[in-house]
Write an enzyme that holds these catalytic residues in place. Structure first.
Site, PDB file in Angstrom:
ATOM      1  N   CYS A 114      15.051   4.032  -8.969  1.00  0.00           N
ATOM      2  CA  CYS A 114      15.761   4.263  -7.694  1.00  0.00           C
ATOM      3  C   CYS A 114      17.045   3.446  -7.584  1.00  0.00           C
ATOM      4  CB  CYS A 114      14.840   3.970  -6.522  1.00  0.00           C
ATOM      5  SG  CYS A 114      13.326   4.915  -6.624  1.00  0.00           S
ATOM      6  N   HIS A 255      18.735   2.465  -0.612  1.00  0.00           N
ATOM      7  CA  HIS A 255      17.836   3.459  -1.192  1.00  0.00           C
ATOM      8  C   HIS A 255      16.806   3.837  -0.132  1.00  0.00           C
ATOM      9  CE1 HIS A 255      14.897   5.511  -3.391  1.00  0.00           C
ATOM     10  NE2 HIS A 255      14.047   4.501  -3.463  1.00  0.00           N
ATOM     11  N   ASN A 285      11.830  10.050  -0.230  1.00  0.00           N
ATOM     12  CA  ASN A 285      12.422   9.192  -1.262  1.00  0.00           C
ATOM     13  C   ASN A 285      12.824  10.069  -2.452  1.00  0.00           C
ATOM     14  OD1 ASN A 285      12.839   7.526  -3.474  1.00  0.00           O
ATOM     15  ND2 ASN A 285      11.100   6.179  -3.052  1.00  0.00           N
TER      16      ASN A 285
HETATM   17  N1  ACO Z   1      -2.342   8.774   4.818  1.00  0.00           N
HETATM   18  C1  ACO Z   1      -3.285   8.053   5.449  1.00  0.00           C
HETATM   19  N2  ACO Z   1      -3.683   6.847   5.017  1.00  0.00           N
HETATM   20  C2  ACO Z   1      -3.062   6.348   3.930  1.00  0.00           C
HETATM   21  C3  ACO Z   1      -2.064   7.044   3.221  1.00  0.00           C
HETATM   22  C4  ACO Z   1      -1.714   8.329   3.707  1.00  0.00           C
HETATM   23  N3  ACO Z   1      -0.772   9.078   3.114  1.00  0.00           N
HETATM   24  N4  ACO Z   1      -1.637   6.292   2.182  1.00  0.00           N
HETATM   25  C5  ACO Z   1      -2.354   5.157   2.234  1.00  0.00           C
HETATM   26  N5  ACO Z   1      -3.207   5.186   3.265  1.00  0.00           N
HETATM   27  C6  ACO Z   1      -4.197   4.190   3.678  1.00  0.00           C
HETATM   28  C7  ACO Z   1      -4.583   3.242   2.573  1.00  0.00           C
HETATM   29  O1  ACO Z   1      -5.554   3.807   1.717  1.00  0.00           O
HETATM   30  C8  ACO Z   1      -5.126   2.081   3.351  1.00  0.00           C
HETATM   31  O2  ACO Z   1      -6.441   2.361   3.755  1.00  0.00           O
HETATM   32  P1  ACO Z   1      -7.547   1.215   3.779  1.00  0.00           P
HETATM   33  O3  ACO Z   1      -7.070   0.220   4.796  1.00  0.00           O
HETATM   34  O4  ACO Z   1      -8.781   1.949   4.203  1.00  0.00           O
HETATM   35  O5  ACO Z   1      -7.610   0.654   2.405  1.00  0.00           O
HETATM   36  C9  ACO Z   1      -4.246   2.067   4.599  1.00  0.00           C
HETATM   37  O6  ACO Z   1      -3.629   3.359   4.681  1.00  0.00           O
HETATM   38  C10 ACO Z   1      -3.152   1.038   4.553  1.00  0.00           C
HETATM   39  O7  ACO Z   1      -2.563   1.116   3.263  1.00  0.00           O
HETATM   40  P2  ACO Z   1      -1.290   0.262   2.883  1.00  0.00           P
HETATM   41  O8  ACO Z   1      -0.958   0.457   1.442  1.00  0.00           O
HETATM   42  O9  ACO Z   1      -1.506  -1.133   3.389  1.00  0.00           O
HETATM   43  O10 ACO Z   1      -0.232   1.005   3.798  1.00  0.00           O
HETATM   44  P3  ACO Z   1       1.242   0.569   4.065  1.00  0.00           P
HETATM   45  O11 ACO Z   1       1.447   0.388   5.489  1.00  0.00           O
HETATM   46  O12 ACO Z   1       1.677  -0.529   3.130  1.00  0.00           O
HETATM   47  O13 ACO Z   1       2.037   1.886   3.666  1.00  0.00           O
HETATM   48  C11 ACO Z   1       3.325   2.741   1.856  1.00  0.00           C
HETATM   49  C12 ACO Z   1       1.936   2.402   2.363  1.00  0.00           C
HETATM   50  C13 ACO Z   1       3.932   3.786   2.752  1.00  0.00           C
HETATM   51  C14 ACO Z   1       3.223   3.278   0.434  1.00  0.00           C
HETATM   52  C15 ACO Z   1       4.193   1.461   1.892  1.00  0.00           C
HETATM   53  O14 ACO Z   1       3.524   0.395   1.264  1.00  0.00           O
HETATM   54  C16 ACO Z   1       5.524   1.646   1.228  1.00  0.00           C
HETATM   55  O15 ACO Z   1       6.342   2.428   1.646  1.00  0.00           O
HETATM   56  N6  ACO Z   1       5.823   0.843   0.173  1.00  0.00           N
HETATM   57  C17 ACO Z   1       7.070   0.915  -0.505  1.00  0.00           C
HETATM   58  C18 ACO Z   1       7.062   2.096  -1.381  1.00  0.00           C
HETATM   59  C19 ACO Z   1       8.377   2.322  -2.036  1.00  0.00           C
HETATM   60  O16 ACO Z   1       9.393   1.880  -1.566  1.00  0.00           O
HETATM   61  N7  ACO Z   1       8.308   3.025  -3.156  1.00  0.00           N
HETATM   62  C20 ACO Z   1       9.414   3.504  -3.822  1.00  0.00           C
HETATM   63  C21 ACO Z   1      10.199   2.491  -4.568  1.00  0.00           C
HETATM   64  S1  ACO Z   1      11.521   3.232  -5.306  1.00  0.00           S
HETATM   65  C22 ACO Z   1      11.199   3.792  -6.884  1.00  0.00           C
HETATM   66  O17 ACO Z   1      11.589   3.151  -7.835  1.00  0.00           O
HETATM   67  C23 ACO Z   1      10.454   5.117  -7.072  1.00  0.00           C
END
Ligand code: ACO
Length: 328
Positions: A114, A255, A285
């Site tokens: 990214c 990004h 994204n």
């Molecule tokens: N729907 C419902 N629940 C979900 C989903 C979903 N789509 N995805 C995860 N959950 C659940 C998890 O399983 C977890 O459940 P649990 O508490 O029973 O274990 C709960 O939601 C909380 O999960 P977290 O991982 O703590 O959720 P968070 O608030 O951190 O959000 C997310 C997750 C959206 C992925 C976030 O961490 C994020 O955006 N991180 C950055 C990702 C990013 O920037 N990636 C791209 C980088 S760029 C590249 O190089 C491709």
């Protein structure tokens, strides 16, 4: 003389995917969860017929049209992508060169996930400084939908496909264009965001297909924390080195990974959220495409003004990150 963006362009696939699509696919998720935790309302997926070179080509044509230039004006093509048409070779840049019908000019891909677009801008800036090139086409394109496990609710709701392009040439003055570009990497964080198998370390086979380890795997919370820490620090340091401070920023284009990351970066820099250009709600994204797509869309709709200070901030797998400070 400084490197200057003289034109922008972008494209998106036609297939719009709502959050509800994932619920209907049987995933344990909801429109509310996705909107609240990511800011994403929809994204676009390519159909089977299209690949990164097709989207990259469309963005390039849009960029050339906006500049009123023909492809014969380009003398170097740099494509940032993590989803090349082919694993290995030929590069997507060579395929786009052929589509653009501008033979016998160099064309190559950059792999920095990214952060790819800011890496490619920085590379183009270096090539322009040699004075051997006049018009460099930089494309950020990805079709992450093709390397995403659609059964993994933690990743599949985040990503979309798209492409953005910029044409760079030398400015007549040092007081406009790219004031500074920085690129960075920390390979010790390689495991927090990866496509674990299907490459030369673990060549693709039936077991990999069954375990789906040729798709993106991510420790979302680690990516979240690293992105904010590294980007905020890099922006502050980079601005200082060109005698600017965060209040001088007119537009921040990060990004587009998660709306909460974008908001937190603004808060930590003490700049108003209105200065942050975002389109993650529409596109999700789109990896290397996200910054040029947001830039090009904003420039079409509102338009940057001469003298605007624009900060681009890329971060992604590797872990990689980088900043481009532009005076428009
Ligand atoms: N729907 C419902 N629940 C979900 C989903 C979903 N789509 N995805 C995860 N959950 C659940 C998890 O399983 C977890 O459940 P649990 O508490 O029973 O274990 C709960 O939601 C909380 O999960 P977290 O991982 O703590 O959720 P968070 O608030 O951190 O959000 C997310 C997750 C959206 C992925 C976030 O961490 C994020 O955006 N991180 C950055 C990702 C990013 O920037 N990636 C791209 C980088 S760029 C590249 O190089 C491709």
């Amino acid at each position: 003389m400084a490197a200057k963006i003289i034109s922008l362009g972008h494209t998106k696939p036609t297939r719009k995917i709502s959050n509800q699509y994932f619920v209907e696919m049987g995933l344990d998720t909801s429109d509310e969860w996705i909107k609240e935790r990511t800011g994403i309302h929809s994204r676009y997926f390519t159909n089977n017929e299209k690949a990164s070179s097709d989207l990259g080509y469309e963005a390039a044509i849009n960029c050339l049209d906006n500049a009123n230039l023909k492809s014969s004006a380009i003398d170097l093509i740099i494509v940032a992508t993590s989803t090349p048409d082919h694993n290995g070779f030929p590069s997507t840049a060579c395929l786009i060169q052929e589509k653009l019908k501008c033979p016998n000019i160099p064309a190559f891909d950059i792999s920095a996930a990214c952060s790819g677009f800011v890496y490619a801008l920085s590379t183009a800036e270096g090539f322009l400084a040699t004075k051997k090139y006049s018009n460099i086409l930089v494309i950020g394109v990805d079709c992450l939908s093709k390397i995403t496990n659609m059964e993994d609710r933690g990743t599949c709701i985040l990503f979309g496909d798209g492409a953005g392009a910029a044409l760079l040439s030398q400015s007549d003055t040092i007081d406009e264009g790219i004031l500074l570009s920085t690129i960075n990497a920390n390979g010790s964080l390689a495991n927090i965001l990866a496509v674990p198998k299907g490459g030369s370390k673990h060549p693709f086979n039936e077991t990999i297909a069954k375990e789906k380890s040729h798709f993106i795997e991510m420790d979302g919370q680690s990516v979240f924390k690293q992105a904010i820490k590294l980007v905020v620090n890099e922006i502050k340091q980079s601005l200082l080195s060109v005698n600017l401070t965060p209040p001088d920023i007119d537009y921040l284009i990060c990004h587009q990974a998660n709306q909460r990351i974008l908001d937190k970066i603004c808060q930590n820099l003490s700049i108003p959220l209105e200065k942050s250009i975002t389109n993650i709600h529409k596109f999700g994204n789109t990896s290397a495409a996200s910054i040029p797509l947001a830039m090009s869309e904003f420039h079409n709709q509102t338009g940057f003004k001469k003298g605007d200070i624009i900060v681009l901030a890329g971060f992604g797998a590797g872990f990689t990150w980088g900043i481009t400070i532009i005076k428009w």
